[in-house]
Enzyme design. Structure first.
Site, PDB file in Angstrom:
ATOM      1  N   HIS A 257      38.213  39.355  42.553  1.00 15.18           N
ATOM      2  CA  HIS A 257      38.704  38.278  41.691  1.00 15.18           C
ATOM      3  C   HIS A 257      38.089  36.930  42.064  1.00 15.18           C
ATOM      4  CE1 HIS A 257      42.465  37.931  44.561  1.00 15.18           C
ATOM      5  NE2 HIS A 257      41.341  37.647  45.168  1.00 15.18           N
ATOM      6  N   ASN A 258      37.893  36.130  41.021  1.00 10.91           N
ATOM      7  CA  ASN A 258      37.392  34.751  41.121  1.00 10.91           C
ATOM      8  C   ASN A 258      35.922  34.652  41.537  1.00 10.91           C
ATOM      9  OD1 ASN A 258      40.105  34.087  40.663  1.00 10.91           O
ATOM     10  ND2 ASN A 258      40.501  33.814  42.846  1.00 10.91           N
TER      11      ASN A 258
END
Length: 351
Positions: A257-258
């Site tokens: 994620h991210n």
């Protein structure tokens, strides 16, 4: 070898036509009408095949070459038998690939992989989905509410596309893939088993153990991205996970994620990119590279296979090792260890 069961040439071409297509120089113009039936490697060549030679590496092994023609640079033409048509070009491999794309478009053009057109009666498409003309949806696919899919895109068998996802034009989503919480640009190619937009791996300590951190971001995949089989791309926790234009990702890669990946990056198989990592444009990761979370890696960086990256890397550098370090430093350490090993071995032999 291009098996005719799977790859039938679209065109019948001659040596002269290949020279024209590549802007190459045909050494013996009397061979211009010689037909080429297939592409081959040097080891699988025959009198009907086109091959290429990049540089001098294999030049000494060309005396027994049997081929209809060869793409090569001027420096190796004297090593090639006289009965083989020679086409001189500055970039033999690049031109060979271009000829391959022209002869075998179904090997690189995902839209030609599907034998079906239109929307199958055995697909499930929500009434609110916006499907442009020219979209193909194969049997077993499930399209959620408020999904939009652009013209020319192929959604293969058993694909699941979650509510609200947007997919651009001329994309190919291969069988058994899933997409959720994601926006895809144009000409995106997802190979079989790709998972886009599932939860990121985020937890916080709680009274009874680990509590899940809500993953509220999306996945943004820009134009001309290709993602290999069984690769996973987690959606962001709060920010988005972004894959930049033209990036190519191999099989079995984990993108957490991210993560933000720049344009035209190359990521080889089995890499693991931890949360909130940033990769600059045109950066290359060798196979099985692992990157610690929150690391910033610059543009035009090269990281050798099996490296473990624990620190930020500036633009344009080459790193290797576990933990990874600048390539020259890593190589000096390897050389020192080898020298120590030899010295110790020699000492024990003298005793």
């Amino acid at each position: 070898m291009a098996d005719p069961i799977f790859y039938e040439p679209l065109l019948n071409v001659t040596i002269g036509q290949i020279a024209d297509l590549t802007n190459g120089v045909l050494v013996d113009s009397s061979l211009a009408n010689r037909p080429v039936a297939r592409l081959a490697s040097l080891s699988d060549a025959g009198p009907d095949a086109l091959v290429f030679i990049e540089g001098k590496k294999h030049a000494q092994d060309l005396g027994s070459l049997k081929a209809a023609g060869v793409l090569c640079t001027d420096e190796v033409k004297s090593n090639i038998p006289k009965n083989v048509a020679i086409i001189i070009t500055r970039h033999p491999q690049q031109d060979f690939a271009a000829i391959g794309r022209a002869l075998y478009p179904n090997a690189v053009n995902a839209h030609l992989w599907s034998g079906q057109t239109g929307i199958s009666n055995h697909a499930i498409v929500h009434a609110s989905a916006e499907i442009e003309d020219g979209v193909t949806i194969e049997p077993g696919a499930i399209i959620g509410s408020n999904v939009s899919i652009g013209s020319g895109t192929v959604i293969a068998a058993n694909v699941v596309i979650g509510n609200g996802c947007k997919i651009g034009r001329d994309c190919y989503v291969a069988p058994n893939s899933s997409i959720q919480y994601a926006f895809l640009g144009n000409r995106v190619l997802l190979h079989p088993g790709v998972r886009i937009g599932q939860d990121g791996f985020g937890y916080v300590p709680g009274k009874a153990g680990l509590d899940k951190m809500p993953q509220l971001g999306r996945v943004i995949i820009q134009d001309n991205v290709e993602i290999g089989a069984n690769t996973t791309v987690d959606r962001g926790a709060l920010a988005d996970t972004i894959i930049g234009e033209g990036t190519k990702i191999d099989n079995l890669v984990q993108i957490a994620h991210n993560v933000r990946i720049g344009r035209h990056c190359v990521i080889a198989a089995q890499c693991g990119i931890s949360g909130s990592v940033v990769l600059g444009d045109m950066t290359m990761l060798g196979g099985s590279v692992g990157i610690k979370d929150h690391v910033n890696i610059g543009s035009r960086v090269e990281i050798a296979a099996a490296s473990g990256v624990m620190n930020d890397i500036p633009d344009g550098e080459r790193w290797a090792g576990a933990p990874a370090q600048p390539f020259k430093q890593w190589f000096r350490e390897i050389a020192s260890v080898r020298a120590m090993t030899r010295t110790k071995k020699e000492s024990s032999t003298d005793e």
